[in-house]
Design an enzyme around this catalytic site. Structure first.
Site, mmCIF file in Angstrom:
data_model
loop_
_atom_site.group_PDB
_atom_site.id
_atom_site.type_symbol
_atom_site.label_atom_id
_atom_site.label_comp_id
_atom_site.label_asym_id
_atom_site.label_seq_id
_atom_site.Cartn_x
_atom_site.Cartn_y
_atom_site.Cartn_z
ATOM 1 N N SER A 61 79.777 -12.784 136.024
ATOM 2 C CA SER A 61 80.750 -12.703 134.927
ATOM 3 C C SER A 61 81.883 -13.715 134.940
ATOM 4 O O SER A 61 82.618 -13.820 133.967
ATOM 5 C CB SER A 61 81.356 -11.312 134.868
ATOM 6 O OG SER A 61 80.501 -10.475 134.150
ATOM 7 N N LYS B 63 92.162 -11.191 133.163
ATOM 8 C CA LYS B 63 91.129 -10.330 132.572
ATOM 9 C C LYS B 63 91.615 -8.882 132.564
ATOM 10 O O LYS B 63 92.224 -8.425 133.536
ATOM 11 C CB LYS B 63 89.849 -10.465 133.404
ATOM 12 C CG LYS B 63 88.643 -9.720 132.862
ATOM 13 C CD LYS B 63 87.407 -9.994 133.736
ATOM 14 C CE LYS B 63 86.173 -9.307 133.226
ATOM 15 N NZ LYS B 63 84.987 -9.575 134.082
ATOM 16 N N SER C 225 80.941 -11.129 131.571
ATOM 17 C CA SER C 225 81.889 -10.305 130.857
ATOM 18 C C SER C 225 83.283 -10.909 130.743
ATOM 19 O O SER C 225 84.086 -10.440 129.933
ATOM 20 C CB SER C 225 81.996 -8.946 131.560
ATOM 21 O OG SER C 225 82.492 -9.115 132.870
HETATM 22 N N1 GLN Z 1 76.272 -9.528 133.107
HETATM 23 C C1 GLN Z 1 76.144 -8.787 134.320
HETATM 24 C C2 GLN Z 1 76.107 -7.318 134.040
HETATM 25 O O1 GLN Z 1 76.070 -6.976 132.915
HETATM 26 C C3 GLN Z 1 77.228 -9.164 135.262
HETATM 27 C C4 GLN Z 1 78.509 -8.561 134.911
HETATM 28 C C5 GLN Z 1 79.609 -8.959 135.833
HETATM 29 O O2 GLN Z 1 79.481 -9.887 136.632
HETATM 30 N N2 GLN Z 1 80.704 -8.225 135.762
HETATM 31 O O3 GLN Z 1 76.117 -6.505 134.901
#
Ligand code: GLN
Length: 473
Positions: A178, A79, A154
């Site tokens: 994420s 990532k 994400s």
């Molecule tokens: N979707 C969640 C957020 O927007 C989690 C994001 C993540 O785990 N990096 O914060």
């Protein structure tokens, strides 16, 4: 040999038996990326030459009879908020579009020592803030199962890369879901370790008290291999801890296991089809011998609001360092003083979701509001932790759906941030409570995958994976 179905274990065997070479395998994936990536946009950057030279090194070792690790010669993706030396590391943001990583994150260093082949860096929501990868400054990733849908986020690029067979495994990061949510949306396995089990050194910080790097793989067995390789205490991350994989910790039979099903996770709002698939998977575990018991995690409804106070607060402070001077933008911007220059650079180069979070976080941390929001959210976090502690006095693990819905359509939630936030409703509690949690593919609604989440007590990472392995096909 069909390279599509390969897991880490199968590749290792194939390489040892000389059924194929690491170079052949790497070239196969590079070609697939060339063909599929324009459609899916899982990768932001691919380094062909480096991958090929790494593969040749592994082949050399095999030919000369040197011992290789189970991860040697395995093509993977990282990532793009995890530093890989000499690769760009953009975090999906325009503000880092020219930043080249000067060193390896600890996880990358560990993987390189084992001989993995790093094909490239994967797309993500800007600074890992989002649930669909649509907040990437470079364009959205698409779900390989249905190109009209999001792969989740994400870590959507990593999930799509594994699901589309563009690599064998990938790393993601999980602050509120994420790794697990995109894994569920793409029909793969995604694991968030106990907080601290994996070093965060070299991970671009979003919310430091919640962030964890985790494996994204095709099977739970592969997840175990990758977790084993990247875990461990690291002197570069003072919050890191050691998780032991000792045999004494593993269970002998599923009959010894008690599973809790939290009633708060099966309420209005969950897609009835998703609920059906998850309940079916739970029944299969029951048939394999586990005992099922209904439990209560009474503060569940406060988890999401609590997360959306704490995560932006930490993010607003972590992101203060991006001023365009450091980390490589250095735009020629006119301004009457440094503050005007900073605000122009930040204004032009952060996307809307990042700005929303910085403003939210700055607000909740400011004098007069700190006690009412930030401090209170910290107290709620403790209550959520205690809910789990109480539950784990009665049961060994907890089963829940990973997400309330199947993968949604691209654009469906972009206009309504709160709707987007709701897709994390089942994943954020494990981050707040620092617990290990895995999402495994457990069935489908139509052709769309559904994830089952298994949450375990602190430090039970290997047992959580062990339990997931019973579902491996
Ligand atoms: N979707 C969640 C957020 O927007 C989690 C994001 C993540 O785990 N990096 O914060």
């Amino acid at each position: 040999m069909k390279f599509e179905d390969l897991t880490i274990e199968k590749v290792h065997q194939g390489l040892l038996k000389k059924e194929f070479s690491a170079l052949e395998l790497t070239k196969f994936f590079l070609e697939r990326i060339e063909k599929e990536n324009p459609k899916i946009f899982a990768f932001l950057e691919v380094n062909r030459e480096l991958a090929i030279s790494q593969a040749k090194e592994i082949d050399e070792k095999i030919i000369t009879g040197q011992k290789i690790s189970p991860l040697a010669g395995i093509p993977c993706a990282i990532k793009d908020n995890i530093l890989v030396k000499d690769f760009k590391c953009t975090a999906g943001s325009k503000i880092l579009k020219k930043y080249i990583a000067p060193y390896d994150a600890t996880v990358v260093k560990k993987l390189k020592e084992k001989g993995v082949i790093i094909l490239g860096k994967t797309n993500l929501d800007e600074f890992a803030m989002g649930s669909s990868t649509e907040y990437s400054a470079f364009g959205p990733t698409k779900n390989p199962i249905d190109l009209k849908r999001t792969p989740g986020g994400s870590s959507g690029g990593s999930a799509a890369a594994v699901a589309a067979n563009l690599c064998i495994f990938a790393l993601g990061s999980d602050t509120g879901g994420s790794v697990r949510q995109p894994a569920a949306f793409c029909g793969i396995v995604g694991f968030k370790p106990t907080y601290g089990a994996v070093s965060r050194f070299g991970l671009i910080a979003f919310a430091s008290s919640l962030d964890q790097i985790g494996p994204m793989t095709k099977t739970a067995r592969d997840c175990e291999i990758v977790f084993e390789a990247i875990k461990g205490k690291d002197e570069m991350d003072s919050t890191s801890i050691e998780i032991y994989s000792g045999k004494s910790l593993t269970f002998k039979s599923l009959k010894e296991i008690k599973i809790g099903i939290p009633k708060e996770y099966f309420v209005k709002g969950i897609d009835p089809e998703v609920e059906k698939v998850v309940k079916n998977a739970i029944r299969k575990y029951e048939e394999m011998g586990v005992k099922i018991e209904e439990i209560s995690l009474p503060h569940t409804e406060y988890a999401l609001p609590c997360y959306y106070i704490l995560a932006p607060a930490e993010a607003s402070s972590n992101l203060a360092r991006y001023d365009g001077m450091k980390y490589g933008i250095k735009e020629e911007i006119e301004g009457k003083d440094i503050f005007e220059i900073y605000s122009k650079i930040r204004g032009n180069n952060f996307g809307p979701e990042v700005k929303r979070r910085i403003m939210l976080g700055t607000f909740t941390l400011s004098a007069g509001y700190f006690e009412a929001y930030y401090l209170r959210a910290q107290k709620v976090r403790l209550l959520i932790k205690k809910d789990f502690e109480e539950a784990f006095k009665k049961v060994n693990f907890i089963f829940t759906p990973t997400t309330p819905t199947p993968p949604f359509l691209l654009g469906e939630k972009l206009k309504d941030p709160v709707l987007m936030y709701l897709s994390d409703i089942f994943t954020v509690p494990a981050n707040l409570a620092e617990l290990p949690a895995i999402s495994i593919p457990c069935g489908k609604v139509g052709n769309l995958p559904v994830g089952l989440q298994i949450i375990g007590p602190l430090g039970s990472d290997f047992q959580v994976i062990e339990l997931a392995k019973f579902y491996d096909t």
